[in-house]
Write a protein that holds these residues in place. Structure first.
Motif, PDB file in Angstrom:
ATOM      1  N   LYS A  99       0.835  -1.228   0.377  1.00 58.63           N
ATOM      2  CA  LYS A  99       0.115   0.138   0.581  1.00 58.63           C
ATOM      3  C   LYS A  99       0.795   1.191  -0.067  1.00 58.63           C
ATOM      4  N   ASP A 100      -0.020   1.849  -0.243  1.00 57.94           N
ATOM      5  CA  ASP A 100       1.169   3.241  -0.087  1.00 57.94           C
ATOM      6  C   ASP A 100       1.344   4.123   0.951  1.00 57.94           C
ATOM      7  N   TYR A 101       2.158   4.858   1.191  1.00 59.06           N
ATOM      8  CA  TYR A 101       2.876   5.511   2.116  1.00 59.06           C
ATOM      9  C   TYR A 101       1.391   5.525   3.545  1.00 59.06           C
ATOM     10  N   VAL A 102       0.840   6.429   2.293  1.00 58.69           N
ATOM     11  CA  VAL A 102      -0.035   7.781   3.275  1.00 58.69           C
ATOM     12  C   VAL A 102      -1.190   6.933   3.702  1.00 58.69           C
ATOM     13  N   ASP A 103      -1.594   5.694   3.219  1.00 58.08           N
ATOM     14  CA  ASP A 103      -2.777   4.971   3.461  1.00 58.08           C
ATOM     15  C   ASP A 103      -2.198   3.497   5.043  1.00 58.08           C
ATOM     16  N   THR A 104      -0.560   4.274   5.127  1.00 59.15           N
ATOM     17  CA  THR A 104      -0.478   2.828   6.081  1.00 59.15           C
ATOM     18  C   THR A 104       0.216   4.379   7.092  1.00 59.15           C
ATOM     19  N   THR A 105      -0.276   5.053   7.474  1.00 55.92           N
ATOM     20  CA  THR A 105       0.588   6.163   8.151  1.00 55.92           C
ATOM     21  C   THR A 105      -0.563   6.557   8.959  1.00 55.92           C
ATOM     22  N   GLU A 106      -0.581   6.586  10.215  1.00 63.78           N
ATOM     23  CA  GLU A 106      -1.519   8.082  11.341  1.00 63.78           C
ATOM     24  C   GLU A 106      -1.097   8.493  11.991  1.00 63.78           C
ATOM     25  N   ARG A 107      -1.357   9.697  12.325  1.00 68.37           N
ATOM     26  CA  ARG A 107      -0.704  11.226  12.536  1.00 68.37           C
ATOM     27  C   ARG A 107      -1.829  11.314  13.788  1.00 68.37           C
ATOM     28  N   PHE A 108      -1.491  11.687  14.562  1.00 70.95           N
ATOM     29  CA  PHE A 108      -2.075  12.949  16.455  1.00 70.95           C
ATOM     30  C   PHE A 108      -1.073  13.479  17.053  1.00 70.95           C
ATOM     31  N   ASP A 109      -2.051  13.969  17.886  1.00 71.45           N
ATOM     32  CA  ASP A 109      -1.230  14.964  18.332  1.00 71.45           C
ATOM     33  C   ASP A 109      -1.042  14.885  20.373  1.00 71.45           C
ATOM     34  N   THR A 110      -0.348  15.269  21.011  1.00 70.89           N
ATOM     35  CA  THR A 110      -1.099  14.673  22.385  1.00 70.89           C
ATOM     36  C   THR A 110       0.127  16.100  22.843  1.00 70.89           C
ATOM     37  N   ILE A 111      -0.156  16.506  24.533  1.00 67.71           N
ATOM     38  CA  ILE A 111       0.268  17.255  24.933  1.00 67.71           C
ATOM     39  C   ILE A 111       0.756  15.992  26.334  1.00 67.71           C
ATOM     40  N   VAL A 112       2.021  16.049  26.583  1.00 68.41           N
ATOM     41  CA  VAL A 112       3.189  15.923  27.744  1.00 68.41           C
ATOM     42  C   VAL A 112       3.295  16.582  28.519  1.00 68.41           C
ATOM     43  N   ASN A 113       2.989  17.194  29.734  1.00 69.10           N
ATOM     44  CA  ASN A 113       4.396  17.663  30.569  1.00 69.10           C
ATOM     45  C   ASN A 113       3.990  19.112  30.251  1.00 69.10           C
ATOM     46  N   GLU A 114       2.766  19.398  29.234  1.00 65.70           N
ATOM     47  CA  GLU A 114       2.740  20.614  29.190  1.00 65.70           C
ATOM     48  C   GLU A 114       3.026  21.413  27.821  1.00 65.70           C
ATOM     49  N   GLU A 115       3.859  19.913  27.019  1.00 64.33           N
ATOM     50  CA  GLU A 115       4.569  20.486  25.434  1.00 64.33           C
ATOM     51  C   GLU A 115       3.796  19.632  24.352  1.00 64.33           C
ATOM     52  N   ASN A 116       3.476  19.838  23.655  1.00 62.24           N
ATOM     53  CA  ASN A 116       3.177  19.666  22.318  1.00 62.24           C
ATOM     54  C   ASN A 116       3.530  18.996  21.632  1.00 62.24           C
ATOM     55  N   ILE A 117       3.554  17.801  21.543  1.00 58.89           N
ATOM     56  CA  ILE A 117       4.079  16.465  20.481  1.00 58.89           C
ATOM     57  C   ILE A 117       3.399  16.195  19.892  1.00 58.89           C
ATOM     58  N   LYS A 118       3.318  16.389  18.354  1.00 54.13           N
ATOM     59  CA  LYS A 118       3.029  15.583  17.114  1.00 54.13           C
ATOM     60  C   LYS A 118       3.660  13.870  16.807  1.00 54.13           C
ATOM     61  N   MET A 119       2.744  13.522  16.793  1.00 55.29           N
ATOM     62  CA  MET A 119       3.160  11.539  16.492  1.00 55.29           C
ATOM     63  C   MET A 119       2.365  11.139  15.259  1.00 55.29           C
ATOM     64  N   GLU A 120       3.303   9.973  14.975  1.00 50.54           N
ATOM     65  CA  GLU A 120       3.834   9.938  13.391  1.00 50.54           C
ATOM     66  C   GLU A 120       3.752   8.320  13.285  1.00 50.54           C
ATOM     67  N   LEU A 121       2.873   7.140  13.166  1.00 50.61           N
ATOM     68  CA  LEU A 121       3.476   5.930  13.482  1.00 50.61           C
ATOM     69  C   LEU A 121       2.483   5.556  11.877  1.00 50.61           C
ATOM     70  N   SER A 122       4.305   4.652  11.232  1.00 50.39           N
ATOM     71  CA  SER A 122       4.296   4.644   9.946  1.00 50.39           C
ATOM     72  C   SER A 122       4.786   2.895   9.655  1.00 50.39           C
ATOM     73  N   ILE A 123       5.107   2.388   8.583  1.00 46.74           N
ATOM     74  CA  ILE A 123       5.299   1.221   8.121  1.00 46.74           C
ATOM     75  C   ILE A 123       6.349   1.615   6.795  1.00 46.74           C
ATOM     76  N   PRO A 124       7.492   1.814   7.343  1.00 44.63           N
ATOM     77  CA  PRO A 124       8.913   1.921   6.703  1.00 44.63           C
ATOM     78  C   PRO A 124       8.537   0.276   5.624  1.00 44.63           C
ATOM     79  N   TRP A 125       9.155  -0.065   4.237  1.00 49.76           N
ATOM     80  CA  TRP A 125       9.564  -1.240   3.823  1.00 49.76           C
ATOM     81  C   TRP A 125      11.025  -1.764   2.869  1.00 49.76           C
ATOM     82  N   LYS A 126      11.585  -2.692   3.345  1.00 49.61           N
ATOM     83  CA  LYS A 126      13.164  -2.299   2.617  1.00 49.61           C
ATOM     84  C   LYS A 126      13.104  -3.634   2.291  1.00 49.61           C
TER      85      LYS A 126
END
Length: 454
Positions: free
Chosen positions: A130-157
């Motif tokens: 599948k294309d990268y965009v179809d297997t990538t998820e993103r969300f934001d979270t705040i930990v100890n008053e710091e905003n962090i952008k999260m991304e989960l993806s699946i590289p392929w070698k």
């Protein structure tokens, strides 16, 4: 650069002086004649980071260095320090604003198999990715008053070597992107954020996050600036998708809240994993020590969520508590000295006892049985049936009785009802944490059934 490699030669700098080293596993050995440099490290026990240069001309940063020997250091002829991990930079110890982690536990949480187009495989007998965009998820979270952008993806070698059996390797990665630049001293903090989360969703301690990559993100371009590795004594990871909380079990907002809820605990000095088993074998077997540790964890999580429940719900109890505390305060004032004075030690002890008095042990357990009755219904039914225990059994009384025996050093035999209570305590702990993260009842029920159904 290769973060799979863990042995290096080179020199590191410490307090303005260069020292030759050999790095193998997690240990750095200073190359010297016996006792040659020992005096330089005589009073050194811990250093946050040490920077050096490898024999391949790469900058290496050793993280969280602990020197061996203690008070007997002077009798050793060599200088050795352990590290929690290392970072390799191409040119210098530079800043980064994105870090990417790899872990077997992450492959469970975000399974790489979703990279494969199953429809094409089953219907067309064609192996499609599948294309990268179809297997990538993103969300934001705040930990100890710091905003962090999260991304989960699946590289392929891919591998085009004709002798290889496999055409490639797929694996999951977790990226954290930050609004401000970070330095190498920050890496361990974000490592622990993710480690604690993966330990929780897998209900196993044998989770290791070994490899990471550092990037500088400019616009949409990820420029790799460093790679590294963390060392762990945890081995034999054995969790499965069907017995773990995974990404698709939660919404993006729920993952964001749960990640934050878990990650902030160390800063609040409230992190506790004593109720989590080391591995699958320990998951299935336990003794009275495990039971007591889990009971203390259950009571701790109860207090985080419902600390003053009885005072808030029972006005007579609240009034009696306030009256007693007022009388003690009056007696302390009459003494003419502070509460910390030894003349008021008895009053001080009674005040502490009353301030922390709210719900009895059996009341905590009975409340949990009622509060999470829907979440535990299937699990509780399975356990009662397995151990042939009547539905009328008073599990709360059995819990309080056994808990008090153990707390006072009276190691009595564990009854079947308290075997059931041990499993239920684990469930309650998860329910308290999930509830604190504002996870819905239906999701809580599905999560605990995946983790604890027999």
């Amino acid at each position: 650069m290769n973060n799979k490699k863990t042995d290096f030669y080179g020199k590191f700098e410490f307090r303005g002086k260069m020292y030759p080293f050999y790095y193998e596993g997690s240990l750095v050995t200073v190359v010297q004649q016996p006792w040659e440099y020992n005096d330089d490290f005589e009073k050194v026990s811990y250093v946050e980071k040490i920077e050096g240069l490898t024999n391949s001309n790469k900058v290496i940063v050793f993280l969280k260095c602990e020197f061996q020997g203690g008070s007997f250091k002077e009798i050793y002829s060599n200088v050795i320090f352990s590290t929690k991990g290392f970072v390799l930079f191409g040119e210098s110890d530079c800043s980064f604003n994105c870090i990417e982690f790899e872990s077997d536990a992450l492959n469970t949480f975000y399974p790489p198999i979703q990279l494969v187009d199953r429809k094409a495989l089953l219907n067309e007998k064609v192996y499609k990715v599948k294309d990268y965009v179809d297997t990538t998820e993103r969300f934001d979270t705040i930990v100890n008053e710091e905003n962090i952008k999260m991304e989960l993806s699946i590289p392929w070698k891919f591998s085009l070597r004709p002798e290889d059996k496999a055409i490639g390797e797929k694996y999951s990665v977790w990226r954290m992107e930050f609004e401000t630049p970070k330095c190498s001293e920050d890496i361990a903090k974000y490592y622990l954020y993710l480690l604690d989360f993966l330990v929780f969703v897998n209900f196993r301690k044998n989770v290791a996050i070994e490899h990471f990559t550092l990037y500088k993100v400019e616009d949409t371009t990820y420029n790799k600036v460093g790679i590294g590795k963390f060392f762990s004594n945890q081995t034999g990871y054995d969790s499965k998708v069907e017995n773990s909380i995974i990404f698709e079990d939660l919404t993006h907002d729920e993952i964001s809240r749960l990640f934050s809820c878990i990650s902030i605990q160390r800063k609040q000095d409230s992190y506790n994993d004593s109720y989590i088993p080391e591995n699958a074998k320990k998951y299935r077997s336990f003794n009275w020590i495990d039971w007591l540790n889990t009971a203390l964890s259950f009571e701790g999580e109860y207090c985080k969520r419902y600390k003053d429940l009885k005072s808030q719900s029972d006005s007579n109890f609240a009034n009696a508590k306030e009256y007693l505390l007022t009388q003690i305060d009056n007696k302390i004032k009459e003494s003419g000295v502070s509460i910390k004075n030894k003349r008021n030690s008895a009053w001080s002890k009674f005040k502490h006892l009353i301030e922390h008095t709210d719900t009895r042990l059996e009341e905590k357990f009975r409340f949990s049985l009622n509060q999470f009755s829907d979440e535990i219904s299937v699990i509780k039914g399975q356990l009662l049936k397995k151990y042939k225990i009547s539905e009328d059994v008073d599990l709360a009384i059995d819990y309080a009785d056994y808990r008090n025996h153990l707390a006072h050093g009276d190691i009595v035999e564990m009854s079947d009802s308290n075997v059931v209570n041990f499993i239920l305590m684990r469930v309650f702990i998860y329910c308290f944490i999930l509830e604190r993260a504002d996870i819905s009842k239906d999701v809580r029920k599905k999560a605990v059934e995946k983790l604890f159904c027999i």
